[in-house]
Design a protein around this motif. Structure first.
Motif, PDB file in Angstrom:
ATOM      1  N   LYS A 276       9.750  62.781  70.886  1.00 39.93           N
ATOM      2  CA  LYS A 276       9.453  62.883  69.275  1.00 39.93           C
ATOM      3  C   LYS A 276       7.769  63.320  69.494  1.00 39.93           C
ATOM      4  CE  LYS A 276      12.554  60.065  66.754  1.00 39.93           C
ATOM      5  NZ  LYS A 276      12.873  59.305  65.397  1.00 39.93           N
ATOM      6  N   TYR A 277       7.433  64.049  69.076  1.00 40.99           N
ATOM      7  CA  TYR A 277       6.210  64.493  68.439  1.00 40.99           C
ATOM      8  C   TYR A 277       5.091  63.167  67.879  1.00 40.99           C
ATOM      9  CZ  TYR A 277       6.993  68.925  70.360  1.00 40.99           C
ATOM     10  OH  TYR A 277       7.147  70.143  71.496  1.00 40.99           O
ATOM     11  N   SER A 278       4.197  62.534  68.248  1.00 41.34           N
ATOM     12  CA  SER A 278       3.825  62.511  67.702  1.00 41.34           C
ATOM     13  C   SER A 278       1.843  62.516  66.973  1.00 41.34           C
ATOM     14  CB  SER A 278       3.591  60.715  67.726  1.00 41.34           C
ATOM     15  OG  SER A 278       3.055  60.593  69.517  1.00 41.34           O
ATOM     16  N   SER A 279       1.403  61.957  65.928  1.00 40.21           N
ATOM     17  CA  SER A 279      -0.110  62.363  65.785  1.00 40.21           C
ATOM     18  C   SER A 279      -0.646  61.949  66.040  1.00 40.21           C
ATOM     19  CB  SER A 279      -0.016  62.874  63.972  1.00 40.21           C
ATOM     20  OG  SER A 279       1.054  62.899  63.466  1.00 40.21           O
ATOM     21  N   GLY A 280      -2.382  62.331  66.558  1.00 39.91           N
ATOM     22  CA  GLY A 280      -3.381  61.843  66.753  1.00 39.91           C
ATOM     23  C   GLY A 280      -4.667  62.463  66.824  1.00 39.91           C
ATOM     24  N   ASN A 306       6.668  67.740  61.115  1.00 42.04           N
ATOM     25  CA  ASN A 306       8.093  67.315  61.201  1.00 42.04           C
ATOM     26  C   ASN A 306       8.648  68.297  62.625  1.00 42.04           C
ATOM     27  OD1 ASN A 306       8.295  70.501  61.055  1.00 42.04           O
ATOM     28  ND2 ASN A 306       8.541  70.057  59.140  1.00 42.04           N
ATOM     29  N   ASP A 307       9.821  68.560  63.167  1.00 39.49           N
ATOM     30  CA  ASP A 307      10.703  69.433  64.618  1.00 39.49           C
ATOM     31  C   ASP A 307      10.185  71.040  64.741  1.00 39.49           C
ATOM     32  OD1 ASP A 307      11.173  66.788  65.699  1.00 39.49           O
ATOM     33  OD2 ASP A 307      13.651  66.941  64.277  1.00 39.49           O
ATOM     34  N   TYR A 308       9.803  71.246  63.795  1.00 39.35           N
ATOM     35  CA  TYR A 308       9.966  73.027  63.666  1.00 39.35           C
ATOM     36  C   TYR A 308       8.422  73.326  63.916  1.00 39.35           C
ATOM     37  CZ  TYR A 308      14.307  72.163  61.686  1.00 39.35           C
ATOM     38  OH  TYR A 308      15.455  71.811  61.315  1.00 39.35           O
ATOM     39  N   VAL A 332       8.739  77.239  64.967  1.00 41.47           N
ATOM     40  CA  VAL A 332      10.484  77.330  65.912  1.00 41.47           C
ATOM     41  C   VAL A 332      11.455  76.804  64.348  1.00 41.47           C
ATOM     42  CG1 VAL A 332       9.498  75.773  66.895  1.00 41.47           C
ATOM     43  CG2 VAL A 332      11.215  78.152  67.850  1.00 41.47           C
ATOM     44  N   LYS A 333      12.378  77.788  64.161  1.00 45.51           N
ATOM     45  CA  LYS A 333      13.347  78.090  63.561  1.00 45.51           C
ATOM     46  C   LYS A 333      14.860  78.774  63.944  1.00 45.51           C
ATOM     47  CE  LYS A 333      15.395  75.602  60.060  1.00 45.51           C
ATOM     48  NZ  LYS A 333      16.275  75.952  58.973  1.00 45.51           N
ATOM     49  N   ARG A 334      15.156  77.441  64.895  1.00 46.02           N
ATOM     50  CA  ARG A 334      16.356  78.021  65.524  1.00 46.02           C
ATOM     51  C   ARG A 334      17.076  79.008  64.966  1.00 46.02           C
ATOM     52  NH1 ARG A 334      19.305  74.335  69.535  1.00 46.02           N
ATOM     53  NH2 ARG A 334      17.716  73.678  70.989  1.00 46.02           N
ATOM     54  N   TYR A 335      17.342  79.799  65.912  1.00 48.44           N
ATOM     55  CA  TYR A 335      18.377  80.938  65.306  1.00 48.44           C
ATOM     56  C   TYR A 335      17.764  81.794  64.228  1.00 48.44           C
ATOM     57  CZ  TYR A 335      21.615  79.551  68.810  1.00 48.44           C
ATOM     58  OH  TYR A 335      22.174  78.379  69.859  1.00 48.44           O
ATOM     59  N   LYS A 336      16.405  82.239  63.728  1.00 46.50           N
ATOM     60  CA  LYS A 336      16.270  82.036  62.937  1.00 46.50           C
ATOM     61  C   LYS A 336      14.574  82.965  62.923  1.00 46.50           C
ATOM     62  CE  LYS A 336      18.696  80.720  59.807  1.00 46.50           C
ATOM     63  NZ  LYS A 336      19.645  81.898  58.468  1.00 46.50           N
ATOM     64  N   PHE A 337      13.466  82.128  63.109  1.00 46.72           N
ATOM     65  CA  PHE A 337      12.230  82.753  63.961  1.00 46.72           C
ATOM     66  C   PHE A 337      10.889  82.272  64.446  1.00 46.72           C
ATOM     67  CE2 PHE A 337      11.588  80.971  59.018  1.00 46.72           C
ATOM     68  CZ  PHE A 337      11.349  79.938  59.516  1.00 46.72           C
ATOM     69  N   SER A 338      10.342  82.300  64.828  1.00 46.18           N
ATOM     70  CA  SER A 338       9.592  81.380  66.123  1.00 46.18           C
ATOM     71  C   SER A 338       7.732  82.490  65.698  1.00 46.18           C
ATOM     72  CB  SER A 338      10.328  81.531  67.174  1.00 46.18           C
ATOM     73  OG  SER A 338       9.769  82.486  67.792  1.00 46.18           O
ATOM     74  N   GLY A 339       6.896  82.209  66.121  1.00 49.51           N
ATOM     75  CA  GLY A 339       5.845  82.975  65.768  1.00 49.51           C
ATOM     76  C   GLY A 339       4.376  80.954  65.784  1.00 49.51           C
ATOM     77  N   ASN A 340       3.223  81.764  66.039  1.00 46.70           N
ATOM     78  CA  ASN A 340       2.234  80.987  66.006  1.00 46.70           C
ATOM     79  C   ASN A 340       0.978  81.413  65.664  1.00 46.70           C
ATOM     80  OD1 ASN A 340       1.180  82.068  68.687  1.00 46.70           O
ATOM     81  ND2 ASN A 340       2.614  82.068  69.101  1.00 46.70           N
ATOM     82  N   PHE A 341      -0.192  80.870  64.928  1.00 43.38           N
ATOM     83  CA  PHE A 341      -1.185  81.156  64.485  1.00 43.38           C
ATOM     84  C   PHE A 341      -2.272  80.515  64.586  1.00 43.38           C
ATOM     85  CE2 PHE A 341      -0.185  78.397  61.015  1.00 43.38           C
ATOM     86  CZ  PHE A 341      -1.035  77.738  60.466  1.00 43.38           C
TER      87      PHE A 341
END
Length: 592
Positions: A276-280, A306-308, A332-341
Motif C-alpha cells: 500500500k502507498y503511504s503518505s510521507g 487512495n488507490d486511484y 488512473v481508473k482501470r478500464y476508464k482513464f489515466s493521466g498525470n499533471f
C-alpha cells in the motif's frame, strides 16, 4: 421325659428352624420364611409334631414375632441391593478434544498409501489444505497423530527435481526444496526458501517459521534481479528475520556481484516493504545559486490519497526572496482513464530592491496528459496533451538548466479534444482547443473552441415500410457539416485584455451537399448534385481606393454578416463491354 427337657427340646428346635430359614432366605430373596426346608421336615416324627403343637399352644405370641423378623431382613436386603446398584454405576469418560480446529483435507493424483502407524504417503501433485493454509508438493508424508507433514519434490525421468513444495497462506506464497510443517503448532522448517517480498526476492538456505508467521533465515539472499534463481547481484545475509509484507531485518550482510563477493558490507540492514502507498515527507535538497542565493528546493509532502490518485506538493525558497510551488499528481481508473499533471508557480526576484537592476517575475507552467480507455464509453472519447508555460518559466527554473531539450525548446503546443456520437442518430459533435506558443517572442496562437457538428448521409424521402419498386425521389440523399471557429494571435501579456468581438476572429460555416443517382435507358447512370455553403462572420473589411493618398484604404466594421454560395452539377457514367481479335503482329493468334 420331664417337662423341663421338653422345653429344652422345643427351644432347640425353634432355634434350628430359625437358622434354616435365614440360610434359605439368602439365595431366594423373595421366598417367605414360612416355607420350611423339606430336609428339615423329614426329620420330625408325627409324635414330635403333636408335642410341638401342644407346646406351641402354650406360646401363642412366639410364632408371630418370628414371622415378622424375616420381613425386615428381606426389606433391608432389597434396599441394600438397590442402593448398591445405583451407587456403584460407572460413568463413561468424556470424549477427547481434537487438537485441530478444522478438518485437514488431502488429495493426490497418483496414489495415497496409509500405514498401520497412522501415517499417509501421497504421491503425484499432492495437496494438503487446512483452513487458509495450502501445501502443494509432488511427495507429501503426513503423520496424523502429530499433525505433521513433510513435503519434498521428486526427480523426473531426466533427473530434474519437479513438484517442489509450495506453501500458501494469507501472508503469501513460499517455494522451497523441502518443508516440514506442524498444523497444530503452526511451526515449520524450510530449506532453500524462495518468496517475493515487496519489489525483491528473498531466498534462504535454512529457515524456521514460528506461530506468529515470522521467518528466521540463515545464509539467505535478497535481490531485485528478475532472475532470482541465479541473480546477477544480491545481498548475502548471514542471518535475518522476515515479517511477511512488512520488513526484513538482517545481521551482517555484504554485496555479491556476478558471483564475486565485494568488500562492501553493512553491520545490519532494514528493508521495509508494503503493498500500500503511504503518505510521507519529501526531504529537500540544498545548494547555492549565484543570482538568487542559497536555497532549499524539491521538499514537501506526499499524499497517498487512495488507490486511484496521489499528490506531491513541493516547494523551493531562496535567501534573496525567490520562491516557488509545484504540484504533481498521477491518477488512473482501470478500464476508464489515466493521466498525470504537473503545475508550477514561480516567483523570481533578481537584484536588490531599490536598485536599477531589480526585477520581479511571475511565471507558471501546466503540463497535463489524459487518455481514455477505448472500452470506457463507445460513444464518447476525451484526450488531452497540454504543455503550456509562460515565456520566462524555463529560463528561471533550475531543472531546465540541466535539460537541454526543455531549455532550448522554442515552440510548445497543447491540444484538448472531445468527440461524442449520439446513439441511434446520424449526429456527432467534436470540440477541440489548440494553443501554440513561441517562447522567443511570447506569441500565442489560440483556437478555442473549434466546434464541429456532423450529420452522416441520410435519405429523407425513403419510406420506412417500402411497398413495390423504389421511387426516384427515395434515392435523394444529403448530409450536413457545421463548423464554428474562434481564434486569436496575440502576445502573452495581452491575451486576457483582448476583446472577443474586435480582437478574436470568429465565424461559422454550414455545408449541405445533396446528391442522387438515377438509371437512364438501363445503361446510363445520371448523378446530379447540389452543394450549398453558408458563412457567417462578426466583422468585415471594406477596401476602397483613395485617390488623394494613392493607396487602398481598409475599414473594419463589426456586426453580423452572412455570405453564401451554391453550385449544381450533373455527371453521367456508363460501361462498355466487347470482344475483339488483335492483329497477328500484336500477338493475335489465328484460329481455324
Amino acid at each position: 421325659m420331664s417337662s423341663r427337657n421338653k422345653i429344652h427340646i422345643i427351644v432347640l428346635t425353634l432355634f434350628c428352624s430359625l437358622l434354616l430359614v435365614n440360610l434359605s432366605a439368602q439365595p431366594k430373596r423373595k421366598s417367605h420364611i414360612r416355607q420350611a426346608n423339606p430336609a428339615f421336615a423329614d426329620t420330625v416324627t408325627p409324635a414330635d409334631s403333636d408335642k410341638i403343637k401342644s407346646i406351641s399352644d402354650t406360646f401363642p405370641a412366639l410364632p408371630d414375632s418370628i414371622l415378622i423378623r424375616p420381613d425386615s431382613l428381606l426389606k433391608s436386603v432389597d434396599s441394600i441391593l438397590v442402593d448398591s446398584v445405583m451407587t456403584d454405576t460407572v460413568q463413561a469418560p468424556p470424549p477427547k478434544k481434537s487438537p485441530l480446529e478444522d478438518v485437514v483435507k488431502y488429495t493426490a493424483n497418483d496414489s495415497i498409501v496409509f500405514l498401520s502407524n497412522n501415517q499417509a504417503y501421497m504421491y503425484g501433485q499432492g495437496v494438503v489444505t487446512y483452513q487458509d493454509i495450502e501445501l502443494d508438493a509432488d511427495e507429501i508424508r503426513m503423520n496424523m497423530d502429530s499433525s505433521t507433514v513433510f513435503a519434498i519434490g521428486r526427480p523426473d525421468t531426466a533427473g530434474e527435481i519437479v513438484g517442489n513444495p509450495i506453501f500458501k497462506d494469507k501472508s503469501g506464497e513460499y517455494e522451497s526444496a523441502t518443508m516440514k510443517y506442524n498444523f497444530k503448532s503452526q511451526k515449520g522448517y524450510i530449506t532453500n526458501i524462495i518468496t517475493q517480498q515487496g519489489e525483491g526476492y528473498l531466498t534462504g538456505g535454512s529457515t524456521k517459521k514460528n506461530k506468529e508467521g515470522d521467518f528466521y533465515l540463515k545464509d539467505g539472499k535478497y535481490t531485485t534481479c528478475d532472475d532470482h534463481e541465479c541473480p546477477h547481484f544480491y545481498l548475502q545475509l548471514t542471518k535475518a528475520k522476515m515479517r511477511p509484507k512488512k520488513n526484513i531485518v538482517t545481521g551482517p550482510a555484504y554485496l555479491v556481484l556476478a558471483g564475486v563477493p565485494l568488500p562492501l558490507a553493512i553491520p545490519f540492514g532494514f528493508f521495509p516493504f508494503t503493498e500500500k502507498y503511504s503518505s510521507g515527507i519529501i526531504m529537500p535538497t540544498f545548494g547555492d545559486e549565484m543570482a538568487r542565493g542559497f536555497y532549499l528546493r524539491d521538499g514537501g509532502y506526499y499524499f497517498a490519497i487512495n488507490d486511484y490518485i496521489d499528490l506531491a506538493l513541493t516547494g523551493e525558497i531562496y535567501t534573496k526572496g525567490s520562491w516557488g510551488l509545484n504540484a504533481m499528481s498521477n491518477y488512473v481508473k482501470r478500464y476508464k482513464f489515466s493521466g498525470n499533471f504537473n503545475m508550477g508557480y514561480l516567483v523570481t526576484i533578481l537584484g536588490d530592491k531599490g536598485m536599477p537592476d531589480y526585477q520581479k517575475q511571475t511565471n507558471f507552467r501546466l503540463i497535463w496528459s489524459h487518455s481514455q480507455d477505448a472500452k470506457a464509453n463507445p460513444n464518447m472519447s476525451f484526450s488531452a496533451s497540454v504543455n503550456f508555460t509562460t515565456s520566462g518559466y524555463d529560463r528561471n527554473n533550475l531543472n531546465s538548466y540541466y535539460n537541454a531539450t526543455s531549455f532550448t525548446e522554442n515552440t510548445k503546443s497543447s491540444t484538448v479534444n472531445m468527440t461524442y456520437n449520439f446513439p441511434n442518430t446520424p449526429f456527432s459533435i467534436s470540440a477541440t482547443a489548440n494553443i501554440t506558443q513561441r517562447s522567443k517572442d511570447s506569441t500565442l496562437n489560440v483556437s478555442f473552441p473549434d466546434f464541429t457538428l456532423n450529420m452522416s448521409r441520410v435519405y429523407p424521402f425513403k419510406r420506412k415500410n417500402p411497398v413495390g419498386k423504389e421511387k426516384w425521389y427515395e434515392k435523394i440523399s444529403l448530409n450536413y457539416t457545421g463548423l464554428f471557429r474562434n481564434s486569436i494571435e496575440t502576445k502573452q501579456n495581452l491575451f486576457f485584455k483582448s476583446s472577443l468581438i474586435k480582437d478574436w476572429r470568429n465565424g461559422m460555416q454550414h455545408t449541405i451537399p445533396v446528391s442522387a443517382t438515377f438509371s437512364l435507358f438501363k445503361y446510363l447512370n445520371i448523378s446530379p448534385s447540389f452543394n450549398f455553403t453558408d458563412r457567417m462572420y462578426t466583422n468585415r473589411i471594406m477596401q476602397q481606393w483613395d485617390p488623394q493618398s494613392a493607396a487602398v484604404v481598409r475599414d473594419t466594421t463589426y456586426g453580423f454578416y452572412n455570405v453564401f454560395n451554391y453550385s449544381f452539377s450533373v455527371s453521367a457514367q456508363t460501361k462498355l463491354y466487347g470482344f475483339y481479335r488483335p492483329l497477328p503482329f500484336f500477338g493475335g493468334k489465328k484460329y481455324k
